[in-house]
Design a protein around this motif. Structure first.
Motif, PDB file in Angstrom:
ATOM      1  N   ARG A  57      -0.978   0.980   3.408  1.00  0.00           N
ATOM      2  CA  ARG A  57       0.390   0.486   3.281  1.00  0.00           C
ATOM      3  C   ARG A  57       0.360  -1.030   3.398  1.00  0.00           C
ATOM      4  NH1 ARG A  57       3.953   4.831   6.717  1.00  0.00           N
ATOM      5  NH2 ARG A  57       2.538   6.562   6.420  1.00  0.00           N
ATOM      6  N   ASN A  58       1.260  -1.683   2.719  1.00  0.00           N
ATOM      7  CA  ASN A  58       1.267  -3.140   2.664  1.00  0.00           C
ATOM      8  C   ASN A  58       2.235  -3.795   3.636  1.00  0.00           C
ATOM      9  OD1 ASN A  58      -0.661  -3.530   0.515  1.00  0.00           O
ATOM     10  ND2 ASN A  58       0.842  -2.501  -0.761  1.00  0.00           N
ATOM     11  N   TYR A  59       3.143  -3.021   4.189  1.00  0.00           N
ATOM     12  CA  TYR A  59       4.101  -3.592   5.132  1.00  0.00           C
ATOM     13  C   TYR A  59       4.591  -2.485   6.061  1.00  0.00           C
ATOM     14  CZ  TYR A  59       7.372  -1.706   1.667  1.00  0.00           C
ATOM     15  OH  TYR A  59       8.038  -0.880   0.801  1.00  0.00           O
ATOM     16  N   PRO A  60       5.067  -2.877   7.242  1.00  0.00           N
ATOM     17  CA  PRO A  60       5.550  -1.865   8.193  1.00  0.00           C
ATOM     18  C   PRO A  60       6.685  -1.039   7.596  1.00  0.00           C
ATOM     19  CG  PRO A  60       5.386  -4.005   9.252  1.00  0.00           C
ATOM     20  CD  PRO A  60       5.160  -4.226   7.787  1.00  0.00           C
ATOM     21  N   GLN A  62       6.628   1.037   5.242  1.00  0.00           N
ATOM     22  CA  GLN A  62       6.509   1.362   3.818  1.00  0.00           C
ATOM     23  C   GLN A  62       6.314   2.862   3.680  1.00  0.00           C
ATOM     24  OE1 GLN A  62       3.139  -0.315   1.776  1.00  0.00           O
ATOM     25  NE2 GLN A  62       3.443   0.951  -0.010  1.00  0.00           N
ATOM     26  N   PHE A 140       1.226 -11.028  -3.883  1.00  0.00           N
ATOM     27  CA  PHE A 140       1.626 -10.390  -2.631  1.00  0.00           C
ATOM     28  C   PHE A 140       0.495 -10.437  -1.611  1.00  0.00           C
ATOM     29  CE2 PHE A 140       1.844  -6.668   0.117  1.00  0.00           C
ATOM     30  CZ  PHE A 140       3.109  -6.813   0.640  1.00  0.00           C
ATOM     31  N   ASP A 142      -0.436  -8.753   2.116  1.00  0.00           N
ATOM     32  CA  ASP A 142       0.030  -7.716   3.033  1.00  0.00           C
ATOM     33  C   ASP A 142       0.289  -8.307   4.421  1.00  0.00           C
ATOM     34  OD1 ASP A 142      -2.377  -6.882   4.958  1.00  0.00           O
ATOM     35  OD2 ASP A 142      -3.192  -7.323   2.977  1.00  0.00           O
ATOM     36  N   MET A 143       1.070  -7.604   5.214  1.00  0.00           N
ATOM     37  CA  MET A 143       1.529  -8.090   6.518  1.00  0.00           C
ATOM     38  C   MET A 143       0.368  -8.414   7.450  1.00  0.00           C
ATOM     39  SD  MET A 143       4.067  -8.975   8.244  1.00  0.00           S
ATOM     40  CE  MET A 143       5.650  -8.224   8.190  1.00  0.00           C
ATOM     41  N   HIS A 144      -0.655  -7.567   7.491  1.00  0.00           N
ATOM     42  CA  HIS A 144      -1.788  -7.779   8.389  1.00  0.00           C
ATOM     43  C   HIS A 144      -2.495  -9.094   8.061  1.00  0.00           C
ATOM     44  CE1 HIS A 144      -5.102  -6.864  11.065  1.00  0.00           C
ATOM     45  NE2 HIS A 144      -5.934  -7.132  10.069  1.00  0.00           N
TER      46      HIS A 144
END
Length: 154
Positions: A57-60, A62, A140, A142-144
């Motif tokens: 997943r690319n963001y919390p 998702q 894009f 990702d959050m991490h």
């Protein structure tokens, strides 16, 4: 006076025709340059990724991606084919992940015995993936990776 009004009306119609013509040349359609009386070659239909391997997943928060094809899956008021594998009662047999506990909550936060009606239509949030070339450039992050870059001194 009538002659002036007629002249202005004719001039405005002529000007709007020029403006419409120039705008029409800038509008892009799905047909592109194909004429109306010709058949355009259809775009390629790519195969759905059917690997059954979970994707990151690319963001919390998702929604997870569907790692398999769902063609001919029936999801309507009476039937939800997804629940044949992902329901609480079927996960041991199917080895599919159970739907999130949040799917059993109503809008007031109360837990229900069955899937909440507002979470029943799976494909309104969850989608399959295709291995295709991106339509547009994607930058894009990702959050991490983003959070790590902010905390790591360089």
């Amino acid at each position: 006076m009538k002659t002036i009004i007629k002249g202005l009306l004719i001039a405005s119609i002529a000007f709007s025709g020029i403006a419409i013509h120039s705008v029409a040349q800038e509008i892009s359609t799905l047909r592109n340059e194909t004429k109306l009386d010709e058949q355009k070659t259809p775009n390629k239909i790519y195969q759905v990724n059917n690997s059954d391997i979970k994707q990151k997943r690319n963001y919390p928060m998702q929604p997870p991606l569907i790692p398999h094809t769902i063609r001919n899956y029936e999801v309507n008021l009476n039937t939800n084919k997804c629940m044949a594998c992902h329901s609480r009662q079927r996960t041991e047999e199917s080895q599919a992940p159970m739907v999130s506990v949040t799917h059993f909550m109503d809008r007031d936060g109360n837990f229900l015995a069955e899937i909440s009606p507002r979470r029943y239509f799976c494909s309104q949030c969850h989608v399959t993936q295709q291995d295709t070339k991106p339509l547009v450039e994607n930058t894009f992050i990702d959050m991490h990776t983003l959070m790590k870059a902010k905390t790591d001194p360089k």
